[in-house]
Design a protein around this motif. Structure first.
Motif, short mmCIF file in Angstrom:
data_model
loop_
_atom_site.label_atom_id
_atom_site.label_comp_id
_atom_site.label_asym_id
_atom_site.label_seq_id
_atom_site.Cartn_x
_atom_site.Cartn_y
_atom_site.Cartn_z
N ARG A 34 7.97 7.35 -11.06
CA ARG A 34 7.56 8.05 -12.27
C ARG A 34 8.04 9.20 -12.75
N LYS A 35 7.49 9.83 -11.79
CA LYS A 35 8.17 11.31 -12.52
C LYS A 35 9.48 11.30 -12.29
N ILE A 36 10.14 11.03 -11.49
CA ILE A 36 11.57 10.83 -10.94
C ILE A 36 11.96 10.03 -12.32
N LEU A 37 11.37 9.05 -12.93
CA LEU A 37 12.47 8.06 -14.27
C LEU A 37 11.45 9.50 -15.27
N ASP A 38 11.08 9.50 -15.16
CA ASP A 38 10.46 11.22 -16.74
C ASP A 38 11.73 11.52 -16.31
N GLU A 39 12.50 12.04 -16.14
CA GLU A 39 13.85 12.64 -15.72
C GLU A 39 14.78 12.09 -16.80
N ASP A 40 15.28 11.11 -16.19
CA ASP A 40 16.49 10.01 -16.67
C ASP A 40 15.16 8.82 -16.81
N ASP A 41 15.00 8.38 -17.68
CA ASP A 41 14.07 7.48 -18.25
C ASP A 41 15.29 5.97 -18.71
N SER A 42 16.45 6.19 -18.14
CA SER A 42 17.79 5.08 -18.82
C SER A 42 17.20 4.08 -18.39
N LEU A 43 18.06 3.03 -18.90
CA LEU A 43 17.97 1.45 -17.92
C LEU A 43 18.57 1.83 -16.73
N GLU A 44 19.65 2.05 -16.83
CA GLU A 44 20.18 2.34 -15.59
C GLU A 44 19.34 2.57 -14.34
N SER A 45 18.78 3.76 -14.38
CA SER A 45 17.65 4.21 -13.60
C SER A 45 16.56 3.19 -13.38
N TYR A 46 15.73 2.71 -14.31
CA TYR A 46 15.14 1.91 -13.64
C TYR A 46 15.98 0.50 -13.12
N VAL A 94 6.31 -3.49 -6.29
CA VAL A 94 5.51 -2.35 -6.24
C VAL A 94 7.21 -1.32 -7.48
N PHE A 95 8.35 -1.80 -7.22
CA PHE A 95 9.86 -0.92 -8.20
C PHE A 95 9.86 -2.04 -9.07
N ASP A 96 9.90 -3.20 -8.48
CA ASP A 96 10.22 -4.34 -9.67
C ASP A 96 8.85 -3.84 -10.85
N LYS A 97 7.78 -3.78 -10.80
CA LYS A 97 7.05 -2.77 -11.60
C LYS A 97 7.48 -2.23 -12.62
N LEU A 98 8.13 -1.69 -12.26
CA LEU A 98 8.78 -0.45 -12.99
C LEU A 98 9.77 -0.37 -13.68
N LEU A 99 10.21 -1.88 -13.26
CA LEU A 99 11.68 -2.49 -14.16
C LEU A 99 10.98 -2.94 -15.25
N LEU A 100 10.05 -4.26 -14.80
CA LEU A 100 9.78 -4.67 -16.17
C LEU A 100 8.34 -4.27 -16.79
N ARG A 150 0.87 -1.26 0.10
CA ARG A 150 -0.03 -0.24 0.27
C ARG A 150 1.14 0.91 -0.04
N ILE A 151 1.67 1.46 1.12
CA ILE A 151 2.79 2.57 0.87
C ILE A 151 3.53 2.88 -0.53
N ALA A 152 3.57 1.83 -0.63
CA ALA A 152 4.74 1.32 -1.62
C ALA A 152 4.00 2.18 -3.50
N LEU A 153 2.61 1.16 -3.27
CA LEU A 153 2.21 2.16 -4.63
C LEU A 153 1.67 3.89 -4.63
N LYS A 154 1.91 4.19 -2.88
CA LYS A 154 1.46 5.77 -3.06
C LYS A 154 2.36 6.26 -3.73
N TYR A 155 3.95 5.87 -3.49
CA TYR A 155 4.51 6.97 -4.04
C TYR A 155 5.29 5.88 -5.63
N LEU A 156 4.08 5.39 -5.98
CA LEU A 156 4.60 5.12 -7.40
C LEU A 156 4.03 6.34 -8.33
N PRO A 157 3.44 7.22 -8.18
CA PRO A 157 4.42 8.54 -9.26
C PRO A 157 5.05 9.16 -8.69
N ASP A 158 5.16 9.77 -7.91
CA ASP A 158 6.44 10.28 -7.47
C ASP A 158 7.70 9.23 -7.72
#
Length: 286
Positions: A90-102, A164-170, A80-88
């Protein structure tokens, strides 16, 4: 991986934590802890497998207390807590969408114990500060080469919250047009992700979720199901999250596989085994 002397107090810490979550009966806790002392006194030796030892200990606690998912509330809260911060994030990754960032984000998920955070904690700052840290071992080029040259990957997840963060790498892996199979525990163990938690986090959006056939601490090759063994043997590209999977996979022959470990070295035994410092973030190929 084999145990070190430092695993002793860690086993006892885990036992106390699991017992406190399992029962309020102080006499029962005393009885179970006595049994754990007896078990460890006969099995805590130089050549003992760390995952198997921990798995047996937690099985004893479950059986004797009748509580088969002591960390249920912690797992729900972690997601629940991790999902709450997922939008934040995503914003960080929008600034650097490199594979290394993920990759870093996935490893940061391995660092954070989401169940210990509250909604008032500045998790976004923790994430941003961690992103500034370099991966100490960074086989990113080999990792991307594997993504480009394999048609499927087996992803061994670790804890709830973290997934939840694995989901972003996936989602990033999906850009390489791979078929993804996500492996979870079949039975509750610690705060590891099982099918319910993986579905709750939405991992099925990116691939098929399968169970390994057991509920062990990390990966224990002798206890996986035959169905999962076929899946494991059929994949030549494996991504392993967390220390427990690292401990288990280092016990078996992986010669014909591209296996990449993503983890934070959170204990001295693991740090020494890999040859890094405590708290280092790592992406490396076996």
């Amino acid at each position: 991986m084999k145990i070190s002397y430092e695993c002793g107090p860690c086993f006892l810490r885990q036992a106390r934590e699991a017992l406190d979550l399992s029962t309020d009966d102080e006499l029962l806790k005393m009885e179970v802890m006595e049994d754990i002392f007896k078990f460890l006194s006969g099995n805590f030796k130089v050549d003992t497998n760390s995952n198997s030892t921990g798995s047996t200990m937690h099985a004893m606690i479950k059986q004797k207390t009748g509580c088969y998912d002591p960390y249920r509330k912690e797992k729900i809260e972690g997601n629940r807590i991790a999902l709450k911060y997922l939008p934040d994030v995503r914003k960080i990754l929008d600034e650097d969408d490199s594979l290394e960032s993920y990759v870093k984000i996935a490893i940061i998920g391995n660092i954070l114990d989401f169940g210990a955070f509250t909604l008032d904690d500045d998790i976004e700052s923790v994430i941003k500060n961690s992103l500034k840290k370099d991966l100490v071992i960074k086989d990113i080029e080999e990792f991307e080469n594997a993504l480009e040259n394999h048609d499927k990957v087996l992803y061994l997840v670790d804890n709830t919250g973290e997934i939840v963060f694995d989901k972003l790498l996936l989602s990033k892996i999906k850009e390489y047009d791979l078929d993804i199979t996500v492996a979870v525990k079949s039975e509750p163990i610690l705060n590891d992700a099982c099918m319910a938690e993986a579905l709750d986090a939405g991992l099925d959006e990116y691939g098929e979720i399968v169970e390994i056939g057991c509920g062990t601490v990390g990966y224990v090759d002798s206890q996986i199901s035959e169905e999962f063994r076929e899946i494991f043997d059929d994949h030549t590209f494996v991504i392993s999250k967390g220390m427990g999977n690292y401990e288990g996979l280092t016990e078996i022959d992986l010669v014909d596989k591209d296996v990449f470990f993503l983890l934070c070295a959170k204990c001295n035994t693991i740090s020494k085994h890999i040859g890094v410092n405590l708290h280092d973030m790592l992406l490396f190929k076996k």
